[in-house]
Write an enzyme that holds these catalytic residues in place. Structure first.
Site, PDB file in Angstrom:
ATOM      1  N   CYS A 193      13.894  11.015  60.844  1.00 13.85           N
ATOM      2  CA  CYS A 193      13.385  12.219  61.478  1.00 13.85           C
ATOM      3  C   CYS A 193      13.453  12.040  62.987  1.00 13.85           C
ATOM      4  CB  CYS A 193      11.939  12.453  61.071  1.00 13.85           C
ATOM      5  SG  CYS A 193      11.722  14.087  60.438  1.00 13.85           S
ATOM      6  N   SER A 230       8.363  15.054  53.126  1.00 15.82           N
ATOM      7  CA  SER A 230       7.896  13.734  53.556  1.00 15.82           C
ATOM      8  C   SER A 230       6.392  13.754  53.775  1.00 15.82           C
ATOM      9  CB  SER A 230       8.562  13.326  54.872  1.00 15.82           C
ATOM     10  OG  SER A 230       9.932  13.166  54.716  1.00 15.82           O
ATOM     11  N   GLY A 247      23.526  17.389  53.659  1.00 17.21           N
ATOM     12  CA  GLY A 247      23.789  18.070  54.926  1.00 17.21           C
ATOM     13  C   GLY A 247      24.834  19.158  54.778  1.00 17.21           C
TER      14      GLY A 247
HETATM   15  C1  LIG Z   1      12.675  23.175  57.355  1.00 16.80           C
HETATM   16  C2  LIG Z   1      13.141  21.780  57.128  1.00 16.80           C
HETATM   17  C3  LIG Z   1      12.207  20.766  56.933  1.00 16.80           C
HETATM   18  C4  LIG Z   1      12.636  19.447  56.724  1.00 16.80           C
HETATM   19  N1  LIG Z   1      11.717  18.475  56.501  1.00 16.80           N
HETATM   20  C5  LIG Z   1      12.138  17.203  56.204  1.00 16.80           C
HETATM   21  C6  LIG Z   1      11.212  16.194  55.849  1.00 16.80           C
HETATM   22  O1  LIG Z   1      10.000  16.405  55.769  1.00 16.80           O
HETATM   23  N2  LIG Z   1      11.716  14.961  55.570  1.00 16.80           N
HETATM   24  C7  LIG Z   1      13.057  14.663  55.598  1.00 16.80           C
HETATM   25  O2  LIG Z   1      13.458  13.534  55.309  1.00 16.80           O
HETATM   26  N3  LIG Z   1      13.956  15.628  55.914  1.00 16.80           N
HETATM   27  C8  LIG Z   1      13.527  16.868  56.205  1.00 16.80           C
HETATM   28  N4  LIG Z   1      14.440  17.846  56.482  1.00 16.80           N
HETATM   29  C9  LIG Z   1      15.890  17.512  56.464  1.00 16.80           C
HETATM   30  C10 LIG Z   1      16.485  17.854  55.103  1.00 16.80           C
HETATM   31  O3  LIG Z   1      15.915  17.080  54.085  1.00 16.80           O
HETATM   32  C11 LIG Z   1      18.001  17.613  55.116  1.00 16.80           C
HETATM   33  O4  LIG Z   1      18.226  16.246  55.386  1.00 16.80           O
HETATM   34  C12 LIG Z   1      18.733  18.438  56.172  1.00 16.80           C
HETATM   35  O5  LIG Z   1      18.185  19.729  56.242  1.00 16.80           O
HETATM   36  C13 LIG Z   1      20.224  18.519  55.913  1.00 16.80           C
HETATM   37  O6  LIG Z   1      20.489  19.142  54.689  1.00 16.80           O
HETATM   38  P1  LIG Z   1      20.855  20.700  54.551  1.00 16.80           P
HETATM   39  O7  LIG Z   1      21.945  20.992  55.544  1.00 16.80           O
HETATM   40  O8  LIG Z   1      21.240  20.872  53.127  1.00 16.80           O
HETATM   41  O9  LIG Z   1      19.609  21.453  54.899  1.00 16.80           O
HETATM   42  C14 LIG Z   1      14.024  19.155  56.709  1.00 16.80           C
HETATM   43  C15 LIG Z   1      14.962  20.189  56.896  1.00 16.80           C
HETATM   44  C16 LIG Z   1      14.545  21.486  57.099  1.00 16.80           C
HETATM   45  C17 LIG Z   1      15.579  22.564  57.287  1.00 16.80           C
END
Ligand SMILES: Cc1cc2nc3c(=O)[nH]c(=O)nc-3n(C[C@H](O)[C@H](O)[C@H](O)COP(=O)(O)O)c2cc1C
Length: 307
Positions: free
Chosen positions: A132, A48, A245
């Site tokens: 967020c 983002s 997720g």
């Molecule tokens: C280290 C990290 C940084 C993230 N930064 C963002 C971000 O900048 N913008 C956003 O929309 N989601 C962000 N997320 C959320 C992820 O895009 C995702 O929605 C969330 O981790 C769930 O998916 P997952 O279980 O596959 O990781 C971040 C997640 C992690 C772990």
């Protein structure tokens, strides 16, 4: 059925992608091309972007938890100018649509940034990160409020005809109401969802494990919650859903598609294995061959028919 009979392409609200696997914002970027051919995935979704450069939150910014991790990175960002001048041009070398994720501190800032980003012909779609956790506001996010969700999406809708993906927060009592507010505002697709607000404590130092006290839980631990929320959103909305997720492998991605997702985003799994998205695409193809499905659409929300 031969490989050529399987068509993995899907439309996610006006944007057709060659397969339903794409990265989750914040878990993808330069450096990963060493392990993954970006041309293979459905879309690229960089971290983002904020209007002004931001350092992100204080350290430590991540910790492991049972079945997942908590991060409180915050939106570490070089600001929108650098994004438009460097990040967007960088991804033009790949033959894959670029989805820009926007984080903003006010409705006006969402409008302003959307206008700047939508003005770039190289950006295929906008993803509004209204999810967020805002740690300065006790973890509350824009997407926790129906009216604000509607307002943000509605205002951005006036600005651009490009597909608008709205990334919802799972930290709500009724995700259906928020999904419908985004749909009324003019969303083309809903990303379900972001991280779950969480906290972990080190029992020896007796301090929170992340510097910001609370952070976002991601990884396999949250998958059943997200599957439930995809199912609930599918019950009330026909917009294409992008599940996100806890997806660690192709089976997890298929589970989300069966719950109602048209495509999925992969976050934490890429930290464990940066080439995992390639394995997922192959795994989905193998599943479709095994069960004789020709298109992803034959699977979307199929579990509803089984209840
Ligand atoms: C280290 C990290 C940084 C993230 N930064 C963002 C971000 O900048 N913008 C956003 O929309 N989601 C962000 N997320 C959320 C992820 O895009 C995702 O929605 C969330 O981790 C769930 O998916 P997952 O279980 O596959 O990781 C971040 C997640 C992690 C772990």
């Amino acid at each position: 059925m031969t490989k050529t009979d399987v068509n993995l392409a899907v439309d996610i609200g006006g944007l057709t992608i060659s397969n339903p696997i794409m990265p989750a914002s914040g878990a993808f970027g330069k450096g990963m091309e060493e392990f993954l051919d970006f041309n293979l995935i459905g879309a690229v979704v960089p971290k983002s972007i904020t209007k002004y450069p931001q350092k992100g939150n204080k350290n430590p910014r991540a910790c492991e938890t049972f079945g997942g991790m908590i991060n409180s990175i915050g939106i570490q960002s070089d600001g929108i100018d650098k994004y438009l001048n460097h990040t967007v041009p960088y991804y033009q070398q790949y033959d894959v649509p670029l989805i820009s994720s926007i984080s903003a501190e006010s409705v006006e800032e969402f409008e302003e940034m959307s206008e700047m980003i939508a003005g770039s012909p190289d950006v295929a779609a906008l993803e509004l990160n209204i999810s967020c956790p805002n740690l300065e506001n006790n973890g509350e996010a824009f997407g926790m409020d129906e009216d604000i969700t509607y307002e943000v999406v509605h205002k951005v809708r006036q600005i651009t005809d490009k597909p608008i993906l709205v990334k919802l927060t799972p930290n709500v009592t009724n995700i259906q109401k928020i999904a419908l507010a985004a749909e009324r505002g003019g969303a083309d697709s809903l990303v379900v969802a972001n991280t779950l607000l969480a906290m972990a404590i080190d029992i020896h130092s007796q301090q929170p494990k992340v510097g910001n006290v609370m952070g976002g839980l991601s990884g396999p631990a949250i998958k059943p919650v997200i599957v439930r929320q995809i199912f609930q959103v599918r019950e009330v909305s026909n917009l294409p859903i992008i599940g996100c997720g806890g997806i660690m492998n192709a089976d997890d991605a298929i589970e989300m598609i069966l719950a109602g997702a048209t495509a999925v985003q992969v976050g934490t799994a890429s930290f464990v294995n940066p080439s995992v998205m390639k394995d997922m695409i192959e795994g989905i193809r193998a599943y479709m061959e095994q069960y004789q499905y020709q298109t992803i659409y034959e699977l979307v929300g199929k579990t509803m028919d089984r209840i």
